[in-house]
Scaffold this active site. Structure first.
Site, short mmCIF file in Angstrom:
data_model
loop_
_atom_site.label_atom_id
_atom_site.label_comp_id
_atom_site.label_asym_id
_atom_site.label_seq_id
_atom_site.Cartn_x
_atom_site.Cartn_y
_atom_site.Cartn_z
N PRO A 12 30.60 -3.76 38.46
CA PRO A 12 31.44 -4.62 39.31
C PRO A 12 31.20 -6.10 38.95
O PRO A 12 30.07 -6.54 38.84
CB PRO A 12 30.97 -4.28 40.72
CG PRO A 12 30.43 -2.89 40.61
CD PRO A 12 29.82 -2.81 39.23
N GLY A 71 26.14 -9.43 41.32
CA GLY A 71 24.68 -9.43 41.43
C GLY A 71 24.05 -8.17 40.86
O GLY A 71 22.96 -7.78 41.23
N SER A 73 23.94 -7.84 37.44
CA SER A 73 23.65 -8.24 36.06
C SER A 73 24.72 -7.85 35.07
O SER A 73 24.42 -7.44 33.94
CB SER A 73 22.34 -7.62 35.58
OG SER A 73 21.31 -8.23 36.18
N GLY A 74 25.95 -7.97 35.50
CA GLY A 74 27.07 -7.68 34.61
C GLY A 74 27.06 -8.62 33.42
O GLY A 74 27.40 -8.21 32.30
N SER A 93 24.43 -10.27 31.89
CA SER A 93 23.42 -10.01 30.86
C SER A 93 23.57 -8.63 30.24
O SER A 93 23.09 -8.41 29.12
CB SER A 93 22.01 -10.20 31.41
OG SER A 93 21.88 -9.50 32.61
N ALA A 94 24.25 -7.70 30.93
CA ALA A 94 24.47 -6.38 30.32
C ALA A 94 25.33 -6.54 29.06
O ALA A 94 25.07 -5.91 28.04
CB ALA A 94 25.14 -5.43 31.30
N ASP A 133 16.80 -9.65 35.01
CA ASP A 133 17.92 -8.82 34.58
C ASP A 133 17.70 -8.32 33.16
O ASP A 133 17.87 -7.15 32.84
CB ASP A 133 19.24 -9.62 34.57
CG ASP A 133 19.40 -10.51 35.78
OD1 ASP A 133 18.66 -10.32 36.75
OD2 ASP A 133 20.25 -11.41 35.74
N1 ADP Z 1 32.48 -7.80 34.35
C1 ADP Z 1 32.54 -8.89 33.58
N2 ADP Z 1 33.44 -8.98 32.58
C2 ADP Z 1 33.50 -10.05 31.81
N3 ADP Z 1 32.69 -11.12 31.92
C3 ADP Z 1 31.79 -11.10 32.88
C4 ADP Z 1 31.66 -9.99 33.77
N4 ADP Z 1 30.67 -10.26 34.63
C5 ADP Z 1 30.21 -11.48 34.31
N5 ADP Z 1 30.88 -11.98 33.27
C6 ADP Z 1 30.64 -13.28 32.62
O1 ADP Z 1 29.31 -13.74 32.98
C7 ADP Z 1 29.36 -14.98 33.72
C8 ADP Z 1 28.27 -15.00 34.76
O2 ADP Z 1 28.44 -13.90 35.65
P1 ADP Z 1 27.42 -13.68 36.86
O3 ADP Z 1 27.88 -14.48 38.01
O4 ADP Z 1 26.04 -13.85 36.37
O5 ADP Z 1 27.72 -12.14 37.17
P2 ADP Z 1 26.72 -10.92 37.33
O6 ADP Z 1 26.20 -10.98 38.72
O7 ADP Z 1 27.61 -9.72 37.14
O8 ADP Z 1 25.68 -11.05 36.29
C9 ADP Z 1 30.79 -15.00 34.24
O9 ADP Z 1 31.20 -16.31 34.51
C10 ADP Z 1 31.57 -14.36 33.09
O10 ADP Z 1 31.71 -15.29 32.01
O1 LIG Z 2 19.44 -14.24 42.72
C1 LIG Z 2 19.02 -13.25 42.13
O2 LIG Z 2 18.37 -12.38 42.71
C2 LIG Z 2 19.32 -13.07 40.64
O3 LIG Z 2 20.52 -13.79 40.31
C3 LIG Z 2 20.99 -13.65 38.96
O4 LIG Z 2 21.43 -12.33 38.74
P1 LIG Z 2 22.99 -11.91 39.00
O5 LIG Z 2 23.11 -10.44 38.71
O6 LIG Z 2 23.80 -12.72 38.04
O7 LIG Z 2 23.30 -12.25 40.40
C4 LIG Z 2 19.88 -14.08 38.01
O8 LIG Z 2 20.26 -13.86 36.67
C5 LIG Z 2 18.55 -13.36 38.30
O9 LIG Z 2 17.53 -13.84 37.48
C6 LIG Z 2 18.17 -13.59 39.77
O10 LIG Z 2 16.98 -12.93 40.10
MG MG Z 3 24.46 -12.67 35.93
#
Ligand code: ADP
Ligand SMILES: O=C(O)[C@H]1O[C@H](OP(=O)(O)O)[C@H](O)[C@@H](O)[C@@H]1O
Ligand code: MG
Length: 386
Positions: free
Chosen positions: A121, A125, A127-128, A130-131, A174
């Site tokens: 999703p 939150g 880790s989309g 960094s995945a 993450d």
């Molecule tokens: N599902 C996704 N598809 C494409 N890009 C994504 C996605 N999720 C995150 N990103 C990219 O990563 C950046 C940071 O997302 P982030 O708020 O850290 O999301 P997450 O909580 O899923 O890690 C976004 O601004 C976008 O550029």
């Molecule tokens: O606030 C947190 O717990 C985490 O937030 C980020 O992760 P995300 O999946 O993008 O919300 C951050 O990258 C992590 O290091 C934090 O612990």
């Molecule tokens: Mg993130």
């Protein structure tokens, strides 16, 4: 999905899984400690195909550039922001190349195309972000055949550097969870971080975990934005933020003991404290009403709940067992939230990864069980073993 053949002439695919911050987050951003796990429920997949030109392929929906109308475009930008995964793919390629150059690691000059897909999703939150970067990094390791030349311990930092390159405030938890898989206890203490460039990462037996549930809603939030104000206060020496982060980090320390002792009641208390501390530091406006409601709905049936990351999804523990899980499921459905049982991913390290750990290592058994193939404590640098 894994690498099909280790060669620069074949298709390479890698998955990286969503992660749940079980305890201690977000102190990973502040030299703290966390316990995090990789989950099978969601993943990002990156595909590297040898090609004549270097090509980063936009995702048809996540990097949308064609819209039905101006209002469609504006709505999309309001909900999901301007960016998709393309910038992450580019940033990880840049960081990878710079690191190899700096370390004198030779890279052949063949080209490739990178594409990705994800069912994590978006910005929830989990880790989309960094995945996508982690899966791409694994493709690059195999395409250039340098898996044995880049220490596993340093990989999470390189993946984090890709997001730093983009100005996203994030921490290491993450990336550690995604590089190692399974359940990992992480200690990011400052001395160690400054000395080695990474923390002390210990894989724990995943069977120590009680059944957990993931609750989420369609509610993308930008983790970089959520973090930036607190980060600034921490940098400015704000005493409240500094001491609260230390308290959050201590929750992971106590949580490790609770896990080893299978004390779920204690674990539940620690999870609730974790969310309460986050709420005090960030404030309700930054956390978002819907995110807070998810926690409150879980707590209304006596479940423990906290954010998995910076917001969008919640991890819940029902210390009273199956009848409480049933009540939690009903409460979530009534509130319009999705709830799924958490499926943990075992360690994803292969033999070559483990060999790449350059320090003198020591095997240590964590948890009450005898270690199985995928259940062991990571070899830790000797000087860091307590
Ligand atoms: N599902 C996704 N598809 C494409 N890009 C994504 C996605 N999720 C995150 N990103 C990219 O990563 C950046 C940071 O997302 P982030 O708020 O850290 O999301 P997450 O909580 O899923 O890690 C976004 O601004 C976008 O550029
Ligand atoms: O606030 C947190 O717990 C985490 O937030 C980020 O992760 P995300 O999946 O993008 O919300 C951050 O990258 C992590 O290091 C934090 O612990
Ligand atoms: Mg993130």
């Amino acid at each position: 999905m894994e690498e099909k053949k280790s060669s620069s002439s074949v298709l390479i695919e890698h998955k990286a899984y969503a992660r749940i911050g079980l305890l201690g987050n977000p102190s990973d951003v502040y030299y703290g400690r966390t316990i995090s796990l990789s989950i099978e429920n969601f993943w990002a997949c990156v595909r590297l195909q040898p090609s004549s030109d270097l090509h980063i392929i936009p995702h048809p929906t996540h990097d949308l550039v064609n819209f039905d109308s101006l209002s469609h475009m504006v709505k999309r930008l309001e909900n999901e922001g301007y960016y998709g995964g393309v910038r992450l793919l580019m940033a990880i390629c840049k960081v990878f190349t710079s690191y190899c150059k700096e370390q004198g690691i030779h890279l052949h000059d063949k080209n490739f195309s990178l594409s990705y897909d994800t069912n994590i999703p978006r910005q929830a939150g989990l880790s989309g972000s960094s995945a996508i970067a982690c899966a791409a990094f694994n493709c690059l390791l195999d395409f250039f055949n340098v898996r044995d030349k880049i220490d596993v311990n340093i990989r999470p930092q390189l993946i984090l550097n890709a997001e730093k390159e983009l100005g996203i405030v994030a921490g290491l938890q993450d990336r550690v969870a995604q590089v190692y898989g399974g359940l990992v206890y992480m200690d990011f203490n400052k001395t160690m971080m400054k000395k080695n460039g990474y923390g002390n990462y210990t894989q724990l037996d995943t069977s120590l975990l009680p059944p957990l549930h993931l609750i989420y809603a369609e509610n993308p939030s930008d983790s970089g934005k959520v973090h930036s104000a607190v980060r600034q206060r921490w940098l400015d020496g704000d005493k409240f933020i500094i001491s609260s982060m230390e308290e959050v980090a201590n929750l992971a320390l106590h949580g490790r003991t609770a896990l080893l002792e299978k004390d779920n009641a204690k674990l539940a208390v620690l999870m609730n404290q974790n969310f309460d501390l986050r709420r005090r530091m960030f404030g309700d406006a930054a956390l978002g009403a819907l995110n807070i409601e998810m926690v409150e709905v879980a707590r209304s049936v006596g479940a423990a709940a906290k954010f998995t990351g910076s917001g969008g999804a919640v991890v819940a523990l029902c210390p009273d067992g199956p009848s409480q899980v049933e009540a939690l499921t009903d409460a979530c459905k009534k509130a319009g939230f999705t709830i799924v049982p958490v499926k943990v991913v075992p360690s994803v390290l292969n033999e070559m990864d483990i060999r790449s750990l350059v320090m003198k290592n020591r095997m240590e058994i964590s948890g009450p069980q005898t270690p199985k193939a995928n259940v062991f404590t990571l070899p830790c640098p000797v000087e860091n073993v307590r």
